[in-house]
Write a protein that holds these residues in place. Structure first.
Motif, short mmCIF file in Angstrom:
data_model
loop_
_atom_site.label_atom_id
_atom_site.label_comp_id
_atom_site.label_asym_id
_atom_site.label_seq_id
_atom_site.Cartn_x
_atom_site.Cartn_y
_atom_site.Cartn_z
N CYS A 20 66.93 58.34 0.78
CA CYS A 20 65.98 59.41 0.56
C CYS A 20 66.38 60.65 1.36
N LEU A 21 66.31 61.82 0.74
CA LEU A 21 66.69 63.05 1.42
C LEU A 21 65.69 63.45 2.51
N TYR A 22 64.43 63.01 2.36
CA TYR A 22 63.38 63.52 3.24
C TYR A 22 63.59 63.06 4.69
N HIS A 23 63.70 61.76 4.91
CA HIS A 23 63.84 61.25 6.27
C HIS A 23 64.99 60.25 6.42
N GLY A 24 65.77 60.07 5.36
CA GLY A 24 66.95 59.24 5.48
C GLY A 24 66.75 57.74 5.30
N TRP A 25 65.57 57.32 4.85
CA TRP A 25 65.40 55.89 4.59
C TRP A 25 66.30 55.50 3.43
N LYS A 26 66.92 54.32 3.54
CA LYS A 26 67.93 53.91 2.56
C LYS A 26 67.60 52.53 2.00
N PHE A 27 67.84 52.36 0.67
CA PHE A 27 67.48 51.13 -0.01
C PHE A 27 68.65 50.63 -0.85
N ASP A 28 68.83 49.30 -0.87
CA ASP A 28 69.89 48.73 -1.69
C ASP A 28 69.35 48.39 -3.08
N VAL A 29 70.19 47.80 -3.94
CA VAL A 29 69.81 47.56 -5.34
C VAL A 29 68.66 46.56 -5.45
N ASN A 30 68.39 45.79 -4.40
CA ASN A 30 67.29 44.82 -4.42
C ASN A 30 66.03 45.35 -3.77
N GLY A 31 66.03 46.64 -3.38
CA GLY A 31 64.86 47.23 -2.76
C GLY A 31 64.74 47.00 -1.28
N ASN A 32 65.75 46.38 -0.67
CA ASN A 32 65.71 46.17 0.78
C ASN A 32 66.01 47.47 1.51
N CYS A 33 65.26 47.75 2.57
CA CYS A 33 65.51 48.92 3.38
C CYS A 33 66.63 48.59 4.37
N THR A 34 67.75 49.29 4.23
CA THR A 34 68.92 48.99 5.08
C THR A 34 69.10 49.97 6.22
N ASP A 35 68.35 51.07 6.21
CA ASP A 35 68.48 52.03 7.31
C ASP A 35 67.26 52.92 7.36
N MET A 36 66.85 53.26 8.58
CA MET A 36 65.76 54.21 8.81
C MET A 36 66.21 55.17 9.90
N SER A 37 66.95 56.18 9.53
CA SER A 37 67.52 57.08 10.53
C SER A 37 66.47 57.87 11.29
N SER A 38 65.25 57.96 10.76
CA SER A 38 64.20 58.72 11.44
C SER A 38 63.41 57.87 12.43
N GLU A 39 63.66 56.54 12.48
CA GLU A 39 62.92 55.64 13.37
C GLU A 39 63.75 55.30 14.61
N PRO A 40 63.09 54.95 15.71
CA PRO A 40 63.81 54.62 16.96
C PRO A 40 64.72 53.41 16.76
N PRO A 41 65.85 53.37 17.47
CA PRO A 41 66.73 52.20 17.41
C PRO A 41 65.96 50.92 17.77
N GLY A 42 66.21 49.87 17.02
CA GLY A 42 65.54 48.61 17.29
C GLY A 42 64.16 48.49 16.68
N SER A 43 63.70 49.50 15.93
CA SER A 43 62.38 49.44 15.30
C SER A 43 62.31 48.25 14.33
N ALA A 44 61.19 47.54 14.38
CA ALA A 44 60.98 46.39 13.50
C ALA A 44 60.44 46.82 12.13
N LEU A 45 60.16 48.11 11.97
CA LEU A 45 59.56 48.56 10.72
C LEU A 45 60.47 48.29 9.53
N ARG A 46 61.79 48.46 9.71
CA ARG A 46 62.71 48.31 8.59
C ARG A 46 62.60 46.93 7.93
N GLU A 47 62.38 45.91 8.74
CA GLU A 47 62.29 44.55 8.20
C GLU A 47 61.02 44.33 7.39
N LYS A 48 60.03 45.20 7.58
CA LYS A 48 58.75 45.03 6.89
C LYS A 48 58.65 45.83 5.59
#
Length: 437
Positions: free
Chosen positions: A89-117
């Motif tokens: 996504c251009l807005y905050h850099g959240w990234k998703f693979d072909v299965n809808g998994n979030c593989t990166d959250m560049s706007s969140e602190p390192p080690g954030s558990a949010l990506r897994e949720k």
């Protein structure tokens, strides 16, 4: 005629509408493979059954179909960066693979558990026969992909013309199973001739009959119905019949009779309640036209007749660019291209046709059967029953065949062109016949 409630059952596909539920129990073509031709190429927005989705091909060539909106702040992923096996996504850099998994959250602190949720809605994908197909039904009900009727073998040559049409899918499909209209609406393109069978040139389709009022018969089957139009042939009319048999393969496919060069199938995929993705498909062997040749014949070329989103330059606002001078010189409609002539009729019926005050005749037997069958199917599904065409046992679609030809009077139209697999279903008591003399 249908009541308002019956018409809604037939036409509505959005949300929890029963007909939409039926559609979701079948693999659906969401776009052409040519729309996502290369790895890390442009994402494409698509809409189907009222849902806005984004289709992209990742760095490894896998196709993903995701909800269009990023779950973070709901910006469109159609504008995202397609790179390194994901859509960012251009807005905050959240990234998703072909299965809808979030593989990166560049706007969140390192080690954030949010990506897994975070999980973005995605749909299972299969590529075949020039299309990207998706499964939109419950995961537990997803069947193995069954090749469509126009790909009976892996090496079948397939040419697809696509157009987005501004009306409900059902009135378009009703046009595909209406054999009688072709003798009028398409009379400048489907021309009577002294030929032995339906024949194709680069300008016309030739037919061995001048009969505008065929005798019509319908036989209900496990896949939908088989429908026959029997006409007087130009030659040997005392002893022979000209038979054209069309298949309705529920819930959205029609296989119309072939000609001497190729077979023809039509797919009617609901974009939403008031728009349809229409696909006119030629398929077969070496004599099947190439994609651009086919689209040119139909006047459905991208960049000439359609824009890159497959929307036609001919529309109600410009009277479908109808040429009245050509009509005075003998052309029946003044509109070039068989599908464009149909579109002018379908769209002028309205976004969703009112079937409560039509005057139907004997030539409308297939229309009546289609409505009866699909309204029954919607009621069955709403009551917890199976989706039409999706339950087992069933005839594989690659074993279904339409028919056209000149045959001796009295020939059993129900068996003409039918495969052994389909005949076995008939022998088991699957079908019942309906006729209009």
């Amino acid at each position: 005629m249908l009541t308002r409630h019956e018409n809604d059952l037939l036409t509505r596909v959005e949300g929890d509408a029963p007909m939409g539920g039926i559609m979701r129990r079948h693999w659906l073509p969401i776009c052409l493979s040519e729309e996502v031709p290369e790895a890390d190429g442009d994402p494409v927005k698509q809409r189907i059954l009222g849902e806005n989705l984004v289709v992209f091909r990742d760095s490894e060539g896998k196709v993903g179909v995701l909800d269009e909106l990023c779950p973070h702040r709901k910006a469109s992923l159609v504008f995202g960066r397609n790179e390194e096996c994901g859509l960012r996504c251009l807005y905050h850099g959240w990234k998703f693979d072909v299965n809808g998994n979030c593989t990166d959250m560049s706007s969140e602190p390192p080690g954030s558990a949010l990506r897994e949720k975070v999980k973005l809605k995605s749909y299972p994908v299969h590529e075949a026969a020039g299309f990207v197909w998706i499964w939109m039904g419950p995961a537990a009900e997803m069947p193995a992909f069954d090749p469509p009727v126009f790909q009976p073998a892996p090496d079948t040559r397939v040419s697809i013309a696509r157009m987005i049409i501004d009306c409900n899918y059902a009135q378009i499909l009703e046009g595909a199973i209406d054999s009688a209209h072709s003798s009028s609406l398409h009379s400048s393109d489907m021309v009577p001739a002294r030929v032995d069978r339906a024949s194709a040139t680069n300008q016309n389709w030739l037919r061995p009959s001048t009969d505008k009022a065929p005798r019509l018969f319908v036989e209900r089957t496990s896949f939908g119905f088989r429908y026959s139009a029997i006409r007087r042939p130009i030659k040997d009319a005392a002893t022979m019949d000209y038979v054209r048999t069309t298949l309705f393969i529920a819930p959205y496919t029609v296989q119309i009779p072939s000609n001497n060069l190729y077979n023809i199938a039509i797919l009617h995929i609901p974009v939403d309640d008031t728009h349809t993705a229409f696909h006119f498909i030629a398929w077969g062997g070496d004599t099947t036209p190439g994609v651009e040749e086919w689209r040119k014949f139909l006047c459905m070329q991208v960049g000439v007749d359609l824009d890159k989103r497959f929307v036609s330059s001919r529309n109600l606002a410009n009277n479908y660019r109808q040429d009245r001078k050509a009509m005075k010189l003998g052309n029946w409609t003044g509109i070039p291209g068989i599908p464009n002539q149909d579109v002018a009729m379908w769209e002028t019926i309205g976004p969703v046709g009112d079937r409560s005050d039509e005057i139907l005749g004997a030539s409308d037997i297939a229309i009546v059967e289609y409505r009866r069958q699909m309204v029954e199917a919607a009621r069955t599904f709403a009551a917890g029953g199976p989706a039409i065409g999706a339950h087992q046992p069933r005839v594989p679609h690659g074993k279904l065949h339409s028919f056209e030809g000149i045959v001796p009077k009295g020939s059993d139209w129900r068996t003409l062109g039918a495969s052994p697999e389909e005949l076995a279903f008939r022998a088991s008591g699957d079908a019942k016949g309906v006729a209009a003399e």
